[in-house]
Design a protein around this motif. Structure first.
Motif, PDB file in Angstrom:
ATOM      1  N   TYR A 263       0.687  16.767  12.615  1.00  0.00           N
ATOM      2  CA  TYR A 263       1.988  16.091  12.681  1.00  0.00           C
ATOM      3  C   TYR A 263       1.845  14.575  12.661  1.00  0.00           C
ATOM      4  O   TYR A 263       2.569  13.877  11.924  1.00  0.00           O
ATOM      5  CB  TYR A 263       2.729  16.534  13.948  1.00  0.00           C
ATOM      6  CG  TYR A 263       3.958  15.704  14.246  1.00  0.00           C
ATOM      7  CD1 TYR A 263       5.124  15.840  13.500  1.00  0.00           C
ATOM      8  CD2 TYR A 263       3.947  14.754  15.274  1.00  0.00           C
ATOM      9  CE1 TYR A 263       6.250  15.070  13.767  1.00  0.00           C
ATOM     10  CE2 TYR A 263       5.068  13.985  15.552  1.00  0.00           C
ATOM     11  CZ  TYR A 263       6.212  14.151  14.794  1.00  0.00           C
ATOM     12  OH  TYR A 263       7.310  13.377  15.053  1.00  0.00           O
ATOM     13  N   ILE A 264       0.919  14.037  13.448  1.00  0.00           N
ATOM     14  CA  ILE A 264       0.778  12.583  13.554  1.00  0.00           C
ATOM     15  C   ILE A 264       0.413  11.969  12.210  1.00  0.00           C
ATOM     16  O   ILE A 264       0.895  10.886  11.851  1.00  0.00           O
ATOM     17  CB  ILE A 264      -0.261  12.210  14.629  1.00  0.00           C
ATOM     18  CG1 ILE A 264       0.300  12.476  16.024  1.00  0.00           C
ATOM     19  CG2 ILE A 264      -0.681  10.743  14.517  1.00  0.00           C
ATOM     20  CD1 ILE A 264       1.511  11.627  16.398  1.00  0.00           C
ATOM     21  N   LYS A 265      -0.432  12.666  11.437  1.00  0.00           N
ATOM     22  CA  LYS A 265      -0.795  12.127  10.114  1.00  0.00           C
ATOM     23  C   LYS A 265       0.458  11.948   9.258  1.00  0.00           C
ATOM     24  O   LYS A 265       0.637  10.907   8.617  1.00  0.00           O
ATOM     25  CB  LYS A 265      -1.783  13.052   9.409  1.00  0.00           C
ATOM     26  CG  LYS A 265      -2.213  12.524   8.036  1.00  0.00           C
ATOM     27  CD  LYS A 265      -3.137  13.460   7.325  1.00  0.00           C
ATOM     28  CE  LYS A 265      -3.623  12.832   6.015  1.00  0.00           C
ATOM     29  NZ  LYS A 265      -2.520  12.383   5.133  1.00  0.00           N
ATOM     30  N   ARG A 266       1.316  12.931   9.256  1.00  0.00           N
ATOM     31  CA  ARG A 266       2.542  12.828   8.443  1.00  0.00           C
ATOM     32  C   ARG A 266       3.528  11.824   9.035  1.00  0.00           C
ATOM     33  O   ARG A 266       4.211  11.115   8.298  1.00  0.00           O
ATOM     34  CB  ARG A 266       3.177  14.210   8.314  1.00  0.00           C
ATOM     35  CG  ARG A 266       2.446  15.053   7.262  1.00  0.00           C
ATOM     36  CD  ARG A 266       2.219  16.469   7.665  1.00  0.00           C
ATOM     37  NE  ARG A 266       1.361  17.117   6.669  1.00  0.00           N
ATOM     38  CZ  ARG A 266       0.027  17.205   6.800  1.00  0.00           C
ATOM     39  NH1 ARG A 266      -0.588  16.688   7.854  1.00  0.00           N
ATOM     40  NH2 ARG A 266      -0.701  17.802   5.861  1.00  0.00           N
ATOM     41  N   LYS A 267       3.580  11.757  10.346  1.00  0.00           N
ATOM     42  CA  LYS A 267       4.452  10.779  10.993  1.00  0.00           C
ATOM     43  C   LYS A 267       4.048   9.359  10.615  1.00  0.00           C
ATOM     44  O   LYS A 267       4.897   8.524  10.258  1.00  0.00           O
ATOM     45  CB  LYS A 267       4.389  10.955  12.507  1.00  0.00           C
ATOM     46  CG  LYS A 267       5.218   9.947  13.306  1.00  0.00           C
ATOM     47  CD  LYS A 267       5.012  10.139  14.799  1.00  0.00           C
ATOM     48  CE  LYS A 267       5.950   9.259  15.623  1.00  0.00           C
ATOM     49  NZ  LYS A 267       5.726   7.815  15.409  1.00  0.00           N
ATOM     50  N   LEU A 268       2.752   9.046  10.700  1.00  0.00           N
ATOM     51  CA  LEU A 268       2.285   7.693  10.396  1.00  0.00           C
ATOM     52  C   LEU A 268       2.408   7.390   8.911  1.00  0.00           C
ATOM     53  O   LEU A 268       2.737   6.262   8.520  1.00  0.00           O
ATOM     54  CB  LEU A 268       0.843   7.516  10.874  1.00  0.00           C
ATOM     55  CG  LEU A 268       0.628   7.653  12.393  1.00  0.00           C
ATOM     56  CD1 LEU A 268      -0.841   7.442  12.753  1.00  0.00           C
ATOM     57  CD2 LEU A 268       1.497   6.675  13.164  1.00  0.00           C
ATOM     58  N   ASP A 269       2.145   8.397   8.045  1.00  0.00           N
ATOM     59  CA  ASP A 269       2.325   8.207   6.599  1.00  0.00           C
ATOM     60  C   ASP A 269       3.781   7.863   6.296  1.00  0.00           C
ATOM     61  O   ASP A 269       4.079   6.932   5.533  1.00  0.00           O
ATOM     62  CB  ASP A 269       1.931   9.471   5.833  1.00  0.00           C
ATOM     63  CG  ASP A 269       0.426   9.680   5.751  1.00  0.00           C
ATOM     64  OD1 ASP A 269      -0.313   8.728   6.091  1.00  0.00           O
ATOM     65  OD2 ASP A 269      -0.009  10.784   5.364  1.00  0.00           O
TER      66      ASP A 269
END
Length: 432
Positions: free
Chosen positions: A360-366
């Motif tokens: 989730y965090i990867k997509r949130k930051l992207d």
């Protein structure tokens, strides 16, 4: 902490984006230079997580310490002298020294006379210029809050503060000459050359606060935060969470700005090697909590740039609140690593680590970086009529990547039978 968006890579990416955003805005601005400050400029918060703090630096005006020569200034500069003799530490009055060759009638409206007939720039009248700030069509202007002009545009909340550039080499020299472990000499020199600003807010306990200004080092402090190492940043972030989620001040009796100063003092007074990642984060967190408890009990915390100024002066903290907060902090210090369970953001991350948190965090930051890049491109594609050219190929590419990333999150929510709302609402929640 890295998974939650506080790693060095994302911090730098955020700082770069906000710096670029300021540059694009300032290509079109007239009368003031916009500088993003606070947690956004430090790279420590997501888009809608906290207010967007901006300084509007008034062009053509400058204030100087007595030791500064005015001969090198442009002829059309309106010059004020920095009078600190009649104000609380870190505050000043701005006495008119030179009018310059061009004098705006609007500026005459924000000047007044002191008790001796000297012409002053009024901090109170400057703040009332807020109505001249042009907002987006759907933006809502809120009531004045101290020196700031708050507004909101959907989930984005913005605080704008007018300021005047200030050259105060004597003040900065006293800061630079202190014995210290941090920051390194090159950062010290850079901070000295950056100068300062004055913002239109007087000392709370002064009967003359309507003509007083506060001396600030916003851009210098952004540079100082950038030079902290990861452990120091994590301490700063966790202590800010303690203020917000545990102490929960109602009337800003203690603020995240106080926490920043605590971390600055810890960094200056201790060898940098002791903040190595092999050392215990919780050791330094305990030290930070100890400093916070002392500041609350003694109602005293020296301002890092001007130590004579007490950041806790006139904070409005009563005896009962002091005792309550001191006990709470003592309990937290005794808890050791369990302190993290008091902090909702970290507690949720612990529960969901490693999956689905990392995914989730990867997509949130992207998505966060794509949204900010999209904002910049929209401003670059905006015509004189403030209409955006939505057919721009780069903007189309950025928008497409935003949609793809958000769809990945929505798809997983469907697969896990999570409650799914409107895509734009999900996006906004991700950015908080």
């Amino acid at each position: 902490m890295n998974c939650l968006g506080y790693g060095s890579h994302i911090r730098q990416a955020r700082r770069d984006v906000y710096r670029e955003m300021d540059e694009v805005v300032n290509l079109r601005s007239r009368g003031a230079i916009v500088i993003t400050t606070g947690s956004k400029a430090e790279g420590l918060t997501s888009i809608y997580e906290n207010d967007l703090d901006q300084m509007f630096v008034l062009e053509g005006l400058i204030c100087l310490e007595d030791c500064v020569n005015t001969d090198t200034l442009p002829m059309d500069t309106i010059v004020f002298t920095l009078d600190t003799s009649v104000c609380y530490h870190g505050h000043c009055r701005l006495n008119l020294l030179e009018l310059g060759s061009i004098f705006s009638p609007k500026l005459r409206d924000v000047m007044c006379l002191d008790e001796k007939g000297h012409i002053l720039l009024s901090s109170d009248l400057i703040v009332n210029m807020r109505d001249q700030i042009q907002l987006e069509d759907d933006a809502v202007r809120h009531e004045r809050a101290g020196p700031s002009t708050p507004s909101s545009y959907g989930p984005m909340h913005t605080d704008i503060v007018f300021s005047v550039r200030c050259q105060c080499p004597c003040i900065l020299s006293r800061w630079a000459e202190r014995s210290r472990h941090w920051p390194p000499p090159d950062i010290v020199q850079k901070v000295v050359t950056m100068g300062a600003f004055v913002t239109p807010v007087g000392f709370k306990g002064s009967e003359y606060k309507h003509v007083e200004w506060r001396i600030c080092f916003n851009t210098a402090e952004i540079e100082l935060v950038s030079s902290l190492n990861d452990i120091q940043i994590y301490i700063y972030v966790i202590l800010k969470m303690v203020i917000k989620d545990v102490l929960k001040p109602i009337k800003k009796e203690i603020t995240s700005y106080a926490v920043k100063n605590i971390v600055f003092w810890l960094a200056e007074n201790n060898p940098i090697a002791q903040f190595d990642e092999n050392c215990s984060l919780f050791y330094w967190l305990r030290k930070g909590l100890e400093q916070l408890r002392t500041a609350i009990l003694k109602i005293h915390l020296p301002y890092y740039m001007i130590p004579e100024r007490n950041l806790m002066e006139a904070c409005g903290l009563d005896a009962e609140q002091k005792r309550t907060w001191a006990k709470t902090i003592t309990d937290m210090m005794d808890e050791g690593p369990k302190i993290l369970l008091r902090l909702p953001k970290i507690r949720k991350a612990i529960i969901s680590y490693p999956e689905p948190l990392i995914w989730y965090i990867k997509r949130k930051l992207d998505l966060e970086l794509l949204l900010m890049k999209g904002w910049i491109r929209c401003m670059q594609c905006m015509g004189e009529n403030r209409v955006v050219n939505t057919s721009d190929s780069v903007l189309t590419l950025i928008t497409g990547r935003q949609i793809e990333t958000l769809n990945e999150v929505l798809q997983r929510m469907h697969e896990e039978d999570s409650l799914v709302g409107e895509p734009i609402n999900i996006r906004n929640m991700m950015m908080m």
